[in-house]
Design a protein around this motif. Structure first.
Motif, PDB file in Angstrom:
ATOM      1  N   VAL A   2      38.953   9.775  35.832  1.00  0.00           N
ATOM      2  CA  VAL A   2      40.297   9.316  35.471  1.00  0.00           C
ATOM      3  C   VAL A   2      40.283   7.832  35.135  1.00  0.00           C
ATOM      4  N   GLU A   3      39.542   7.034  35.925  1.00  0.00           N
ATOM      5  CA  GLU A   3      39.478   5.598  35.667  1.00  0.00           C
ATOM      6  C   GLU A   3      38.817   5.318  34.319  1.00  0.00           C
ATOM      7  N   CYS A   4      37.819   6.117  33.981  1.00  0.00           N
ATOM      8  CA  CYS A   4      37.151   5.953  32.690  1.00  0.00           C
ATOM      9  C   CYS A   4      38.084   6.321  31.542  1.00  0.00           C
ATOM     10  N   MET A   5      38.768   7.437  31.672  1.00  0.00           N
ATOM     11  CA  MET A   5      39.555   7.962  30.560  1.00  0.00           C
ATOM     12  C   MET A   5      40.826   7.151  30.317  1.00  0.00           C
ATOM     13  N   LYS A   6      41.412   6.570  31.355  1.00  0.00           N
ATOM     14  CA  LYS A   6      42.639   5.803  31.155  1.00  0.00           C
ATOM     15  C   LYS A   6      42.396   4.638  30.195  1.00  0.00           C
ATOM     16  N   ALA A   7      41.335   3.865  30.451  1.00  0.00           N
ATOM     17  CA  ALA A   7      41.012   2.748  29.563  1.00  0.00           C
ATOM     18  C   ALA A   7      40.596   3.249  28.187  1.00  0.00           C
ATOM     19  N   ASP A   8      39.843   4.335  28.142  1.00  0.00           N
ATOM     20  CA  ASP A   8      39.369   4.861  26.863  1.00  0.00           C
ATOM     21  C   ASP A   8      40.538   5.268  25.968  1.00  0.00           C
ATOM     22  N   GLU A   9      41.541   5.909  26.533  1.00  0.00           N
ATOM     23  CA  GLU A   9      42.698   6.328  25.746  1.00  0.00           C
ATOM     24  C   GLU A   9      43.455   5.128  25.189  1.00  0.00           C
ATOM     25  N   LYS A  65      31.585  -1.575  34.095  1.00  0.00           N
ATOM     26  CA  LYS A  65      30.376  -1.904  33.343  1.00  0.00           C
ATOM     27  C   LYS A  65      30.187  -0.958  32.160  1.00  0.00           C
ATOM     28  N   LEU A  66      30.542   0.300  32.354  1.00  0.00           N
ATOM     29  CA  LEU A  66      30.450   1.268  31.261  1.00  0.00           C
ATOM     30  C   LEU A  66      31.300   0.823  30.080  1.00  0.00           C
ATOM     31  N   HIS A  67      32.530   0.412  30.356  1.00  0.00           N
ATOM     32  CA  HIS A  67      33.423  -0.002  29.269  1.00  0.00           C
ATOM     33  C   HIS A  67      32.987  -1.329  28.655  1.00  0.00           C
ATOM     34  N   LEU A  68      32.412  -2.210  29.432  1.00  0.00           N
ATOM     35  CA  LEU A  68      31.904  -3.459  28.874  1.00  0.00           C
ATOM     36  C   LEU A  68      30.739  -3.205  27.919  1.00  0.00           C
ATOM     37  N   ALA A  69      29.957  -2.166  28.198  1.00  0.00           N
ATOM     38  CA  ALA A  69      28.746  -1.931  27.413  1.00  0.00           C
ATOM     39  C   ALA A  69      28.932  -0.969  26.247  1.00  0.00           C
ATOM     40  N   MET A  70      29.786   0.027  26.397  1.00  0.00           N
ATOM     41  CA  MET A  70      29.742   1.167  25.470  1.00  0.00           C
ATOM     42  C   MET A  70      30.200   0.836  24.049  1.00  0.00           C
ATOM     43  N   GLU A  79      48.597  -4.540  26.656  1.00  0.00           N
ATOM     44  CA  GLU A  79      48.208  -3.123  26.566  1.00  0.00           C
ATOM     45  C   GLU A  79      46.707  -2.918  26.689  1.00  0.00           C
ATOM     46  N   LEU A  80      45.941  -4.009  26.619  1.00  0.00           N
ATOM     47  CA  LEU A  80      44.480  -3.929  26.721  1.00  0.00           C
ATOM     48  C   LEU A  80      43.980  -4.678  27.960  1.00  0.00           C
ATOM     49  N   THR A  81      44.846  -4.788  28.950  1.00  0.00           N
ATOM     50  CA  THR A  81      44.496  -5.439  30.214  1.00  0.00           C
ATOM     51  C   THR A  81      44.380  -4.354  31.277  1.00  0.00           C
ATOM     52  N   PHE A  82      43.166  -4.145  31.768  1.00  0.00           N
ATOM     53  CA  PHE A  82      42.878  -3.023  32.660  1.00  0.00           C
ATOM     54  C   PHE A  82      42.473  -3.521  34.050  1.00  0.00           C
ATOM     55  N   GLN A  83      42.673  -2.653  35.032  1.00  0.00           N
ATOM     56  CA  GLN A  83      42.195  -2.915  36.382  1.00  0.00           C
ATOM     57  C   GLN A  83      41.322  -1.750  36.825  1.00  0.00           C
ATOM     58  N   PHE A  84      40.112  -2.068  37.293  1.00  0.00           N
ATOM     59  CA  PHE A  84      39.179  -1.045  37.749  1.00  0.00           C
ATOM     60  C   PHE A  84      38.923  -1.180  39.249  1.00  0.00           C
ATOM     61  N   HIS A  85      38.705  -0.051  39.866  1.00  0.00           N
ATOM     62  CA  HIS A  85      38.237  -0.040  41.258  1.00  0.00           C
ATOM     63  C   HIS A  85      36.713   0.023  41.305  1.00  0.00           C
ATOM     64  N   TYR A  86      36.139   0.805  40.386  1.00  0.00           N
ATOM     65  CA  TYR A  86      34.695   1.034  40.393  1.00  0.00           C
ATOM     66  C   TYR A  86      33.982   0.089  39.423  1.00  0.00           C
ATOM     67  N   SER A 126      35.765  13.890  48.504  1.00  0.00           N
ATOM     68  CA  SER A 126      35.426  14.991  47.604  1.00  0.00           C
ATOM     69  C   SER A 126      35.991  14.798  46.202  1.00  0.00           C
ATOM     70  N   MET A 127      36.981  13.936  46.060  1.00  0.00           N
ATOM     71  CA  MET A 127      37.607  13.695  44.765  1.00  0.00           C
ATOM     72  C   MET A 127      37.072  12.454  44.062  1.00  0.00           C
ATOM     73  N   ARG A 128      35.998  11.856  44.580  1.00  0.00           N
ATOM     74  CA  ARG A 128      35.480  10.627  43.978  1.00  0.00           C
ATOM     75  C   ARG A 128      35.095  10.843  42.507  1.00  0.00           C
ATOM     76  N   GLY A 129      34.478  11.952  42.208  1.00  0.00           N
ATOM     77  CA  GLY A 129      34.094  12.228  40.824  1.00  0.00           C
ATOM     78  C   GLY A 129      35.295  12.295  39.901  1.00  0.00           C
ATOM     79  N   VAL A 130      36.383  12.883  40.378  1.00  0.00           N
ATOM     80  CA  VAL A 130      37.610  12.955  39.588  1.00  0.00           C
ATOM     81  C   VAL A 130      38.183  11.562  39.378  1.00  0.00           C
ATOM     82  N   ARG A 131      38.167  10.739  40.424  1.00  0.00           N
ATOM     83  CA  ARG A 131      38.698   9.382  40.296  1.00  0.00           C
ATOM     84  C   ARG A 131      37.874   8.574  39.300  1.00  0.00           C
ATOM     85  N   LEU A 132      36.566   8.743  39.319  1.00  0.00           N
ATOM     86  CA  LEU A 132      35.715   8.061  38.350  1.00  0.00           C
ATOM     87  C   LEU A 132      36.080   8.475  36.922  1.00  0.00           C
TER      88      LEU A 132
END
Length: 252
Positions: free
Chosen positions: A38-45, A159-164, A147-154, A30-36
């Motif tokens: 959080v994973e997006c925002m951590k790299a974005d910040e 792909k979003l961060h590679l493209a945006m 500081e720009l080395t990230f690890q993703f689960h999804y 049920s928390m998958r959307g939240v995890r998605l």
């Protein structure tokens, strides 16, 4: 009545634990959307903190090393050269008002990804590694900026961060993963979901042997104009020249 401990206080279950610290709850379906999110925002910040406005994305095989077969070694050398050329001429080395453009970004792994990050490192510029958790764990290469080395689960968020932020895509020879990422960007371009981002394939002989691009158009699978989404280069200097023609340059 709630069960009590020996000292009389109520015996509390997992539901009483603060949600922020409830690992089982946070990892539930049920928390998958939240995890998605959080994973997006951590790299974005982190990218915002470094002033990264745009990137030059480099794809390529994780298996082509500098000490490998001659052809692999040449690809590695050219990917490293491109990382340096792009960092020196594209603006990543010299931020303007704290903003960096055209920062090298890769999947963060070994092989040709390492080579591109290494070229940026040679120039003294930052570079990004968008790593992904794999069954055979992929460790970050030593040339991405920590500081720009990230690890993703999804994969989707990676792909979003590679493209945006991509201003261009430069693709060296590779396998399934490289093809997946290449066709992701081509589909975004073809469908109008992405702007005029140049796509350059390095080593035309490899790419024309791997994919019969003309046959796709001849059989009506893509439009004739779609072939114009692809550009071919033989080395790092030629790849950078094509990006300049495509409008990639430091922004004022």
């Amino acid at each position: 009545m709630a069960a009590r401990t020996r000292n009389g206080s109520p015996r509390l279950g997992p539901s009483y634990e603060l949600a922020l610290f409830d690992r089982e709850f946070l990892l539930s379906p049920s928390m998958r959307g939240v995890r998605l999110q959080v994973e997006c925002m951590k790299a974005d910040e982190a990218l915002r903190a470094w002033g990264v406005r745009s990137t030059l994305v480099v794809f390529g095989s994780a298996r082509a090393a500098s000490g490998g077969p001659e052809r692999h070694a040449r690809w590695y050398d050219q990917a490293r050269r491109f990382g340096r050329i792009a960092s020196e001429r594209g603006g990543a080395l010299h931020p303007v008002a704290g903003i960096r453009d055209n920062v090298i970004a890769t999947g963060g792994g070994p092989g040709l990804m390492e080579a591109a990050n290494r070229g940026a490192h040679d120039a003294g510029a930052p570079s990004i590694g968008f790593n992904i958790r794999l069954p055979r764990e992929q460790l970050p290469n030593p040339y991405t900026t920590p500081e720009l080395t990230f690890q993703f689960h999804y994969f989707a968020i990676r792909k979003l961060h590679l493209a945006m932020r991509a201003r261009a895509l430069v693709v060296f020879p590779g396998g399934f993963g490289t093809l997946d990422e290449l066709f992701e960007i081509l589909t975004l371009r073809q469908s109008g979901r992405m702007g005029a981002v140049p796509v350059v394939l390095v080593d035309a002989a490899y790419w024309r042997r791997l994919v019969n691009w003309d046959a796709l158009a001849e059989d009506g699978m893509i439009g004739p104009d779609d072939l114009g989404l692809l550009h071919f280069a033989e080395d790092a200097e030629a790849a950078w020249h094509l990006l300049e023609i495509g409008g990639v340059r430091p922004r004022a």
